[in-house]
Design an enzyme around this catalytic site. Sequence first.
Site: not given
Length: 531
Positions: A142-145, A147
Site C-alpha cells: 500500500r502507498t500513501d497519497a 507516493v
Amino acid sequence: MDTTPSEPEQSQQPTATAPTESIENASQLTPSGKGKKPHLSRKEAREARKANNTRRGTRPERSERADGEADEGERERSEPRLPKRQCALLLGFCGSGYSGMQFQPHSKTIEGTFFDALVRAGAVSQDNADSISKVNFSRAARTDAGVHAAGNLVSMKLITSIPGVPDIVARINQELPPEIRLWGFERVLKSFNARSTCDSRKYTYYFPSYLLIPPKPGSGQHKILSEHQAGSTSESTPNTDPLSHPFWKDIPAESPKDEDLSRKRDFRASQDAVEQLRATVKKYEGSHKFHNFTVGREYNDRSCVRVMKKIEIAEPVVRGSTEWIAVMFHGQSFMLHQRKMMAALVLSCRTNTPPQVIEELYGPRMAFVPKMPALGLLLEYPIFDSYNKRVKDASSKLKSTDPDYRYPIDFEVYREKIDAFKQEHIYSRMRSIEEQGAVFDAWIRSVDAYGGNDLLYLNPRGVIPDIAIIKRGEKRINPFREKKRFDATTFPAGTDVGKLMANEEEKDVEEDLEEEGDRKLDKKRLAEMEG
C-alpha cells in the site's frame, strides 16, 4: 518488517463506516449530533450493507435502468462467460494527484483508476465491475497519497483471453493514463495472494545532500542543542562543537533564506559525510522494535518488530544544480510513516550524533521522530522469492507450453521500461517540484526553527535525555508540530509552490502525530495502512 508473514488483509474492500452513520442518515441524528443511531428495518440494513460493499457508479441499479434494458439474468444468458485465471499484474505509477494506492469511495486512487481500465478493456466482466472483492483483488504494498511506485503488484482473477484483443497488456495500457503503466502479468497458483505471498519490499528515498548541513547558527535548533550539549559535556566527550561547519562561516544569522538556499544547492557532501550516513544506516539492519518510527504503537506491541534485510546508500549524484543522495531500504515489511527512519538518519548525521542513537530509539523509552517530506519516497518493487522458488521447483519437469507451467515474478524483466518511466514521470517531477518550491529546504528550516526539547536526543552521546522522553497522558511543553504540507507530493494547477513553502506564517493544519495517531488509528486500521 515483521518476523512473521505480513498480516493478511481482513477484507480487500476499504473499511466502511456502519450504514447507520452514513451521510444519508445524518439528518436523523439528535440535535447534539451524538444521539441514538436511527433504527433501520432489516431490508434497509441489507441494502445499506450492499451499498457499502459496492463500487458505486460502476453499474446501474435495476430501478435506474432504462425500460427494455436486460436484467442481470438476461444479460448473463446473452453474454458468454469468459474464463478467469488467477494472475499477478505488475504495474508502476506516479502517485501525484492520487489519494494513494488503495481504493477509497469517492476518491481518485491508483486502484480505482486501474480497475476501471481493466473493466473497459474487457479483462474484468461487467458482472464483476461493481466490486473488487468479486475477483479476489489484493495488493502487495500500500502507498500513501502522492507516493510513487516504479513497481507494485496486484493479484486477481483476470480474463486473459479477450476476443479480438491480441495484446491484452497493450489494450489495458490504452485505457490507462500515462502516469500508470501495466508492465505485464503472470499466471500464478490459485493460492497466490499479493500481500500474504510477498516476502519483502524495496523502497528508495531521495533527498538533497544539503540536508546534511548542521542547523544555522542563531536558529532555535542550534541554540537548544548547543545549550544542552554544553550542559552535558563530560570528560569523555571531546571539547568541540559538533554543530560547527565551514558552510556557515562568515554567513550572518540574518542572511535571507533565498541566499542560503542558493549556496545550499552548490553544496556537495564530503566522502566522510556519506560514510557517516552508511555507518548510521547499518543500525537499521536486522530485527528491531520500530515503535518510535510510527504512530499509535507501544514498545510491548509485537507488531513493532520488523526485519530490515539490507540498506544501501548510493554515491551522491548531481541533477541540475542540486546534489542528491539515494537510500535503498529492503525490508520484510514497513510500518506506517517509514519516513521517520529517514529523518532520524539525516538529523543524527547532520548534528554529528553517534549511530548509537538509533539503538536508543529501539528501547522502551518513547521519543518524537519527525517525518521527512513525502516527496522523496518511491516504492521500487515487492519481492516474491519464496513463491518463485516454489514455482521453479514445481515447473522444473514441465514444458513452458504446459498449462500448469508457472513463470517466476520478476520486475527486472521490464527494467528498461521501468527506468524510462521513472525518469519521465517520477524523477523529473520530483526534481521540478524541489527546484520550484524548495520543499526539502522548507522542511529543514521548519526543523531548525524548533527550540523545544523533543529532539534533544541529537547529542554527542547519542542518548535520549529524560527531558526528551514522551510519557503517555502527560502534556509536553512546546511539542514539535509537523505541517501537513510536507506530506504532499503534488499541488493544484497554478499553485506557486515556492511561495507556498516560503510562507512560514501560513496557517497550516498542524498535528501532534503521536497524539493524533493514538486518538484516531486503532490496530486494525494501522495494519491496513502498513505494507
